[in-house]
Design a protein around this motif. Structure first.
Motif, short mmCIF file in Angstrom:
data_model
loop_
_atom_site.label_atom_id
_atom_site.label_comp_id
_atom_site.label_asym_id
_atom_site.label_seq_id
_atom_site.Cartn_x
_atom_site.Cartn_y
_atom_site.Cartn_z
N MET A 1 0.89 -1.22 -0.08
CA MET A 1 0.01 0.01 0.01
C MET A 1 1.05 1.21 -0.07
O MET A 1 1.80 1.33 0.88
CB MET A 1 -0.78 -0.02 1.15
CG MET A 1 -1.95 1.21 1.31
SD MET A 1 -2.86 1.06 2.98
CE MET A 1 -3.68 -0.60 2.72
N GLN A 2 0.65 2.11 -0.78
CA GLN A 2 1.49 3.42 -1.05
C GLN A 2 1.02 4.29 0.14
O GLN A 2 0.05 4.33 0.87
CB GLN A 2 1.30 4.01 -2.35
CG GLN A 2 -0.07 4.53 -2.79
CD GLN A 2 -0.30 5.93 -2.49
OE1 GLN A 2 0.50 6.80 -2.39
NE2 GLN A 2 -1.22 6.43 -2.32
N LEU A 25 -3.78 -6.60 -8.21
CA LEU A 25 -3.74 -5.52 -7.08
C LEU A 25 -2.37 -5.19 -7.07
O LEU A 25 -2.11 -3.78 -6.59
CB LEU A 25 -4.09 -6.25 -5.73
CG LEU A 25 -5.54 -6.71 -5.58
CD1 LEU A 25 -5.78 -7.38 -4.18
CD2 LEU A 25 -6.58 -5.45 -5.71
N GLU A 26 -1.49 -5.83 -7.20
CA GLU A 26 0.00 -5.15 -6.98
C GLU A 26 0.33 -4.21 -8.24
O GLU A 26 0.75 -3.16 -7.90
CB GLU A 26 0.94 -6.45 -7.47
CG GLU A 26 2.53 -5.92 -7.03
CD GLU A 26 3.41 -7.11 -7.18
OE1 GLU A 26 4.57 -6.80 -7.35
OE2 GLU A 26 3.05 -8.24 -7.05
N GLN A 29 -1.45 -1.00 -7.10
CA GLN A 29 -0.77 -0.53 -5.86
C GLN A 29 0.55 0.30 -6.61
O GLN A 29 1.00 1.48 -6.05
CB GLN A 29 -0.08 -1.59 -5.11
CG GLN A 29 -1.19 -1.95 -4.11
CD GLN A 29 -0.62 -3.00 -3.13
OE1 GLN A 29 -0.19 -3.94 -3.59
NE2 GLN A 29 -1.03 -3.01 -1.70
N ALA A 33 1.05 4.59 -6.47
CA ALA A 33 2.05 5.14 -5.71
C ALA A 33 2.60 6.15 -6.64
O ALA A 33 3.28 7.10 -5.99
CB ALA A 33 3.07 4.24 -5.40
N LEU A 40 -4.15 5.09 -2.14
CA LEU A 40 -4.60 3.85 -2.05
C LEU A 40 -4.61 3.32 -0.58
O LEU A 40 -3.67 3.05 -0.24
CB LEU A 40 -4.12 2.87 -2.78
CG LEU A 40 -4.48 1.47 -3.18
CD1 LEU A 40 -5.79 1.62 -3.97
CD2 LEU A 40 -3.59 0.57 -3.69
N THR A 43 -6.25 -2.76 0.09
CA THR A 43 -6.80 -3.71 -1.03
C THR A 43 -7.45 -4.99 -0.43
O THR A 43 -7.24 -5.45 0.57
CB THR A 43 -5.48 -4.25 -1.98
OG1 THR A 43 -4.53 -4.63 -0.81
CG2 THR A 43 -4.78 -2.92 -2.49
#
Length: 240
Positions: A1-2, A25-26, A29, A33, A40, A43
């Motif tokens: 998570m950023q 999801l990655e 993310q 970022a 964000l 997730t």
């Protein structure tokens, strides 16, 4: 998570992402970022786990996969009591029509680039600004040697006429020696939107939207080719 949240001019977006594929999801993310106005917050690989989170937290935007094993993204939107802005993310183009029928902000086809992701986020930010911006109720318009008070709610649309801008009101037209950028600088962005190199329209006066035009006070006004993406912003901001 950023973590690096740097909203532009006090306006930013909080978001979550829902997708049953961790790799997808990655990607969200990593892209998120790099968007300075986007935070964000969380997730989820399980859409049902996101429901209580949305109920307990103020979230502006959801990046939502459509094809998931237990519930589709479209079904998920239908069960939410209060729906944030939605950007669908999927590898299946056949779902696009259903997505836009739910007034989704955008539809990202996997794999999507950072540029395409940022474009969708910019659209969401613009819609949030249109909904939330505090605005004055009038402007003073220079007409010849006088300045006339004009209530913003009386302006239907504004049209470029040579070196002048024509302010179209219900019962009259006012001419002011301005260019269109000067007009835009004095109007609140949550009430007016430019749809053509020669036209600005009042959002709350729009009666109908077609593929290449809007209707205001019975007048059809063309939407310029470079402004066609504004139509989705208009629909979201006025609920058409």
């Amino acid at each position: 998570m950023q973590k690096n949240f740097a909203p532009l001019q006090g306006l930013g977006l909080t978001a979550i992402a829902i997708d049953d594929e961790p790799r997808a999801l990655e990607v969200v993310q990593i892209h998120a970022a790099k968007v300075p106005f986007l935070e964000l917050k969380a997730t989820f690989t399980d859409a049902f786990e996101a429901i209580p989170y949305l109920q307990q937290n103020k979230i502006d935007l959801v990046f939502l996969d459509i094809k998931m094993p237990d519930i589709s993204g479209i079904e998920f939107v239908h069960i939410l009591q209060k729906t944030p802005m939605i950007i669908f993310t999927t590898a299946y183009s056949e779902y696009a029509v259903n997505g836009f029928e739910l007034d989704a902000i955008d539809y990202l086809m996997k794999p999507f680039s950072l540029a395409r992701f940022t474009k969708a986020c910019n659209k969401a930010l613009e819609i949030k600004g249109l909904r939330n911006e505090e605005t004055p109720s009038f402007i003073f318009l220079k007409t010849g040697y006088e300045e006339e008070k004009v209530l913003l709610d009386e302006i239907l649309y504004i049209e470029a006429e040579g070196n002048y801008m024509a302010y179209i009101l219900p019962n009259k037209k006012l001419l002011s020696r301005q260019n269109i950028n000067e007009v835009l600088s004095q109007l609140p962005h949550n009430q007016f939107i430019r749809i053509h190199r020669s036209y600005i329209v009042a959002l709350n006066k729009i009666q109908k939207i077609t593929r290449q035009s809007v209707w205001v006070a019975g007048n059809e006004i063309s939407v310029g080719a470079s402004y066609e993406e504004k139509l989705s912003v208009i629909r979201m901001s006025i609920g058409l």
